[in-house]
Design a protein around this motif. Structure first.
Motif, PDB file in Angstrom:
ATOM      1  N   THR B  52       0.836  -1.211   0.000  1.00 59.24           N
ATOM      2  CA  THR B  52       0.000   0.000   0.000  1.00 59.24           C
ATOM      3  C   THR B  52       0.870   1.260   0.000  1.00 59.24           C
ATOM      4  O   THR B  52       0.578   2.224  -0.706  1.00 59.24           O
ATOM      5  CB  THR B  52      -0.918  -0.007   1.239  1.00 59.24           C
ATOM      6  OG1 THR B  52      -1.592  -1.252   1.292  1.00 59.24           O
ATOM      7  CG2 THR B  52      -1.943   1.096   1.160  1.00 59.24           C
ATOM      8  N   LEU B  57      -0.672   4.676  -1.854  1.00 60.47           N
ATOM      9  CA  LEU B  57      -2.042   4.808  -1.343  1.00 60.47           C
ATOM     10  C   LEU B  57      -2.029   5.157   0.146  1.00 60.47           C
ATOM     11  O   LEU B  57      -3.056   5.494   0.721  1.00 60.47           O
ATOM     12  CB  LEU B  57      -2.811   3.494  -1.554  1.00 60.47           C
ATOM     13  CG  LEU B  57      -3.077   3.113  -3.008  1.00 60.47           C
ATOM     14  CD1 LEU B  57      -3.635   1.701  -3.099  1.00 60.47           C
ATOM     15  CD2 LEU B  57      -4.028   4.094  -3.669  1.00 60.47           C
ATOM     16  N   MET B  58      -0.885   5.038   0.745  1.00 62.50           N
ATOM     17  CA  MET B  58      -0.748   5.331   2.181  1.00 62.50           C
ATOM     18  C   MET B  58       0.647   5.913   2.416  1.00 62.50           C
ATOM     19  O   MET B  58       1.588   5.564   1.701  1.00 62.50           O
ATOM     20  CB  MET B  58      -0.892   4.027   2.965  1.00 62.50           C
ATOM     21  CG  MET B  58      -0.934   4.173   4.467  1.00 62.50           C
ATOM     22  SD  MET B  58      -0.704   2.554   5.242  1.00 62.50           S
ATOM     23  CE  MET B  58      -2.291   1.823   5.028  1.00 62.50           C
ATOM     24  N   ASP B  77      -0.835  15.131  -2.121  1.00 65.15           N
ATOM     25  CA  ASP B  77      -1.826  14.111  -2.474  1.00 65.15           C
ATOM     26  C   ASP B  77      -2.090  14.116  -3.979  1.00 65.15           C
ATOM     27  O   ASP B  77      -2.179  13.071  -4.620  1.00 65.15           O
ATOM     28  CB  ASP B  77      -3.125  14.378  -1.701  1.00 65.15           C
ATOM     29  CG  ASP B  77      -4.145  13.291  -1.942  1.00 65.15           C
ATOM     30  OD1 ASP B  77      -3.884  12.144  -1.565  1.00 65.15           O
ATOM     31  OD2 ASP B  77      -5.203  13.593  -2.535  1.00 65.15           O
ATOM     32  N   THR B  81      -1.324  11.101  -6.661  1.00 63.00           N
ATOM     33  CA  THR B  81      -2.372  10.535  -7.519  1.00 63.00           C
ATOM     34  C   THR B  81      -1.891  10.485  -8.969  1.00 63.00           C
ATOM     35  O   THR B  81      -2.064   9.473  -9.651  1.00 63.00           O
ATOM     36  CB  THR B  81      -3.652  11.395  -7.429  1.00 63.00           C
ATOM     37  OG1 THR B  81      -4.063  11.439  -6.069  1.00 63.00           O
ATOM     38  CG2 THR B  81      -4.775  10.812  -8.263  1.00 63.00           C
ATOM     39  N   ARG B  84       0.906   7.848  -9.308  1.00 59.21           N
ATOM     40  CA  ARG B  84       0.329   6.499  -9.258  1.00 59.21           C
ATOM     41  C   ARG B  84      -0.272   6.139 -10.619  1.00 59.21           C
ATOM     42  O   ARG B  84      -0.111   5.048 -11.130  1.00 59.21           O
ATOM     43  CB  ARG B  84      -0.744   6.497  -8.171  1.00 59.21           C
ATOM     44  CG  ARG B  84      -1.297   5.154  -7.838  1.00 59.21           C
ATOM     45  CD  ARG B  84      -1.973   5.192  -6.475  1.00 59.21           C
ATOM     46  NE  ARG B  84      -3.124   6.068  -6.427  1.00 59.21           N
ATOM     47  CZ  ARG B  84      -3.301   7.057  -5.568  1.00 59.21           C
ATOM     48  NH1 ARG B  84      -2.368   7.331  -4.686  1.00 59.21           N
ATOM     49  NH2 ARG B  84      -4.388   7.792  -5.587  1.00 59.21           N
ATOM     50  N   ASN B  85      -0.990   7.109 -11.172  1.00 57.63           N
ATOM     51  CA  ASN B  85      -1.667   6.876 -12.461  1.00 57.63           C
ATOM     52  C   ASN B  85      -0.665   6.568 -13.570  1.00 57.63           C
ATOM     53  O   ASN B  85      -0.915   5.708 -14.415  1.00 57.63           O
ATOM     54  CB  ASN B  85      -2.506   8.114 -12.811  1.00 57.63           C
ATOM     55  CG  ASN B  85      -3.190   7.988 -14.150  1.00 57.63           C
ATOM     56  OD1 ASN B  85      -2.695   8.492 -15.142  1.00 57.63           O
ATOM     57  ND2 ASN B  85      -4.312   7.292 -14.179  1.00 57.63           N
ATOM     58  N   PHE B  90      -1.831  -1.764 -10.466  1.00 60.20           N
ATOM     59  CA  PHE B  90      -2.256  -2.611  -9.346  1.00 60.20           C
ATOM     60  C   PHE B  90      -3.029  -3.814  -9.863  1.00 60.20           C
ATOM     61  O   PHE B  90      -3.842  -3.703 -10.774  1.00 60.20           O
ATOM     62  CB  PHE B  90      -3.203  -1.841  -8.409  1.00 60.20           C
ATOM     63  CG  PHE B  90      -2.553  -0.738  -7.651  1.00 60.20           C
ATOM     64  CD1 PHE B  90      -1.950  -0.982  -6.421  1.00 60.20           C
ATOM     65  CD2 PHE B  90      -2.556   0.559  -8.147  1.00 60.20           C
ATOM     66  CE1 PHE B  90      -1.353   0.058  -5.727  1.00 60.20           C
ATOM     67  CE2 PHE B  90      -1.970   1.591  -7.451  1.00 60.20           C
ATOM     68  CZ  PHE B  90      -1.357   1.345  -6.222  1.00 60.20           C
ATOM     69  N   VAL B 113      -8.898   8.375 -17.529  1.00 62.87           N
ATOM     70  CA  VAL B 113      -9.017   9.309 -16.405  1.00 62.87           C
ATOM     71  C   VAL B 113      -7.878  10.328 -16.458  1.00 62.87           C
ATOM     72  O   VAL B 113      -8.030  11.475 -16.016  1.00 62.87           O
ATOM     73  CB  VAL B 113      -9.066   8.532 -15.060  1.00 62.87           C
ATOM     74  CG1 VAL B 113      -7.685   8.164 -14.555  1.00 62.87           C
ATOM     75  CG2 VAL B 113      -9.820   9.320 -14.016  1.00 62.87           C
ATOM     76  N   GLY B 116      -8.893  12.533 -19.633  1.00 66.53           N
ATOM     77  CA  GLY B 116     -10.199  13.189 -19.527  1.00 66.53           C
ATOM     78  C   GLY B 116     -11.188  12.667 -20.546  1.00 66.53           C
ATOM     79  O   GLY B 116     -12.324  13.125 -20.596  1.00 66.53           O
TER      80      GLY B 116
END
Lengths: 401, 230
Positions: B52, B57-58, B77, B81, B84-85, B90, B113, B116
């Motif tokens: 994680t 995510l943490m 944050d 994000t 991570r993207n 995952f 995402v 867009g």
């Protein structure tokens, strides 16, 4: 943007029953909103039409000729001023300002009048009357005498009179009979009854005698000038502004119909407030309904929201998706509710043509655009709380589930 | 080999005061580009917590976590994000697909995402990935209509969509039968070999771990290096 819209739309269509019920609920709220707008607006039109339909929207009269004190400044004295009553107030310069008023935008028609009191005598029976001298081609300019005619015609000559129905009944006279008209100036004329009307207003039906302007000049010893000018406007709601403008441009006393009907206006205002309250409750119901449904959806979709966040969807994206759902529900519900509202109001006649005892709803006053806009805004506001809750979902807490 | 992930003295505690539980107790770990590593350890040893944190995510309680040279312990944050993207994929034990979306739509989600919208390029890559995981005949099936093994293959395709440098898999075969599990591992091995994508796979299954070239054991909140295959 586009992708958020796609997800919002997919979420809404994924559970068609729930979304359908939600949109139906919003549509009902919008329907209530529109129906109340049409009813309150229609009722206002109906009442105003009935009350103001047969009176002037603006009346021009000569300013009152109160005596002016000539006491020098600084001198203290108790003075009793008496209004002059030995001379009839009249507009001597009507010919000068009437073309100006006639040319004003919004003025539908003007009617020059000479008014006074008198008696109608038939044999030994005498009845007090309010005599109105009008231009012969404008008998129905203000009150629709033509429409209210019970018998005879509205043709006026120098020796004819049109009477209210109650007055004719009291005197026991009918069309074609001769009566004597006596003015408060002591002038008496024999006139033939050419028509009898019934406006449904007791004061007018029991006391009105309409004669030609020429007859009125003779009766009231008024070789020149007139008593007043009555004006009908295209939009009666413009009366106060128009009266102000006429007074400013002519220096005369111009009175809008609203001044003499304060109670009616108070009533209409109270009615509008009640309607607004009901509409506000309808809107609050919509907001609560949308918010609770979206909160439920947020809770049900927590795992998916967590996965979206883990896959790189930002909190803003999640908020956007849920707010869009609210907006879509609001817009669709609003459009359907507005469509249903319009369709259900369409069969009703406009209040001006509403039959006695009919529901005076006005399809033109449904406030459709406002209803849709307020619903969409309300639904968006309602979705903010669920959207924020969705954005706060911790992916870690749902991935392990 | 270049260090893709560098973790130093990583500490993670849950709760406060007397209820405080220290799960990771100064863990050190390096992951190189192109590695296929198994993460082993008993339940509660901190494997999931480590995954994680590595997946951003943490945040750790203390210590350093770097990937591709970026310090991820101090990033915002929003930055995490985005990171991570773009750089991390995952695969979860329960696949966690979006149930109202088709297999193809699930696969292209990370790209859509980010952009867009669903671009033509993303659709093409999504289709290509689904062909590679053997699901060309299930592209337009809703996720709920797929079998467990098919869902997990869709999840792997989704993890690879944005061509991440690191894929974190938490018990990816834990919910599958032996045959499906082996198919999934074959697929992971093939992708790792061809694209040099680094895989870190948390598992309890010795056979799965044996397939991986490197085994990392988390014991009592610290990483211990297991055997390394040639």
């Amino acid at each position: 943007m586009l992708y958020g819209l796609k997800i919002a739309f997919r979420y809404l269509t994924a559970n068609k029953t729930q979304t359908g019920l939600l949109i139906a609920g919003v549509a009902v709220g919008v329907f209530v909103f529109i129906f109340m707008s049409a009813l309150i607006g229609g009722l206002a039109v109906f009442l105003v039409q009935r009350t103001v339909g047969d009176i002037a929207h603006v009346t021009i009269e000569a300013p009152s000729r109160d005596p002016v004190s000539l006491m020098p400044e600084g001198v203290e004295a108790l003075v009793v001023e008496q209004r002059a009553t030995n001379q009839r107030q009249q507009l001597r310069t009507a010919d000068a300002f009437l073309p100006l008023i006639d040319a004003m935008p919004g003025v539908a028609v003007t009617s020059q009048q000479i008014v006074g009191n008198g008696f109608l005598v038939r044999g030994v029976v005498t009845a007090p009357v309010s005599v109105t001298g009008v231009e012969t081609d404008k008998v129905s300019a203000i009150a629709n005498i033509e429409k209210a005619l019970k018998s005879g015609s509205t043709d006026l000559s120098n020796s004819t009179v049109i009477l209210g129905s109650k007055l004719a009944d009291d005197l026991g006279v009918g069309v074609g009979q001769v009566v004597r008209l006596q003015s408060d100036q002591g002038v008496e004329r024999a006139v033939v009854i050419s028509g009898i009307f019934e406006l449904g207003v007791e004061a007018l039906d029991a006391r009105s005698a309409i004669v030609s302007l020429a007859t009125a000049r003779t009766l009231f010893n008024l070789p020149q000038g007139i008593s007043r000018v009555e004006i009908k406007l295209a939009d009666l709601n413009q009366a106060p502004a128009m009266a102000e403008r006429i007074a400013a441009e002519t220096g005369l006393k111009a009175t809008p119909w609203t001044e003499g009907n304060a109670q009616l206006l108070d009533g209409l205002r109270a009615q509008a407030s009640s309607g607004n309250l009901i509409k506000a409750f309808a809107l609050i119901t919509i907001i609560i309904g949308v918010a609770s449904a979206l909160l439920l959806s947020t809770y049900r979709r927590r795992p998916e929201i967590g996965i979206m966040r883990a896959m790189g969807a930002s909190r803003g994206f999640v908020i956007f998706v849920f707010v869009l759902q609210g907006a879509l529900i609001g817009v669709f519900g609003g459009l359907i509710g507005a469509g249903l509202g319009y369709a259900s109001l369409l069969p009703f006649p406009v209040p001006e043509l509403a039959p006695p005892g009919g529901l005076p709803v006005d399809v033109r006053q449904g406030a459709y655009g406002l209803a849709i806009a307020l619903t969409a805004i309300g639904a968006v506001l309602a979705s903010i709380l669920p959207a924020r809750a969705a954005a706060r979902v911790d992916p870690v807490s749902v991935i392990g589930q | 080999m270049t260090a893709l992930v560098e973790v130093r003295n990583l500490v993670k505690t849950y709760g406060e005061g007397e209820a405080e539980t220290r799960v990771l107790k100064g863990l050190d770990l390096d992951l190189e580009t192109g590695e296929l590593a198994a993460l082993l350890g008993p339940s509660g040893s901190g494997k999931s917590t480590l995954l994680t944190i590595l997946g951003t995510l943490m945040r750790p309680t203390s210590g350093s976590h770097r990937m591709l040279g970026e310090d991820l312990t101090t990033a915002s944050d929003r930055d995490l994000t985005e990171f991570r993207n773009r750089h991390i994929g995952f695969v979860f034990q329960f696949h966690h697909l979006l149930p109202d979306f088709t297999a193809l739509e699930n696969v292209i989600f990370p790209a859509a995402v980010e952009a867009g919208r669903e671009t033509r390029e993303a659709r093409e890559r999504g289709r290509e990935l689904l062909v590679r995981v053997g699901l060309e005949h299930r592209m337009d099936y809703l996720a709920t209509k797929l079998s467990g093994g098919q869902k997990q293959r869709v999840a792997i395709a989704r993890a690879l969509m944005n061509q991440p440098e690191l894929v974190l898999a938490d018990e990816p075969t834990g919910n599958l039968d032996r045959e499906s599990a082996m198919q999934v591992m074959d697929l992971i091995g093939e992708i790792n070999g061809r694209e040099k994508t680094t895989f870190l796979i948390s598992t309890h299954d010795e056979k799965i771990a044996e397939i991986c070239r490197r085994q990392i054991c988390v014991v009592d909140g610290r990483a211990e290096m297991g055997r390394e295959r040639a």
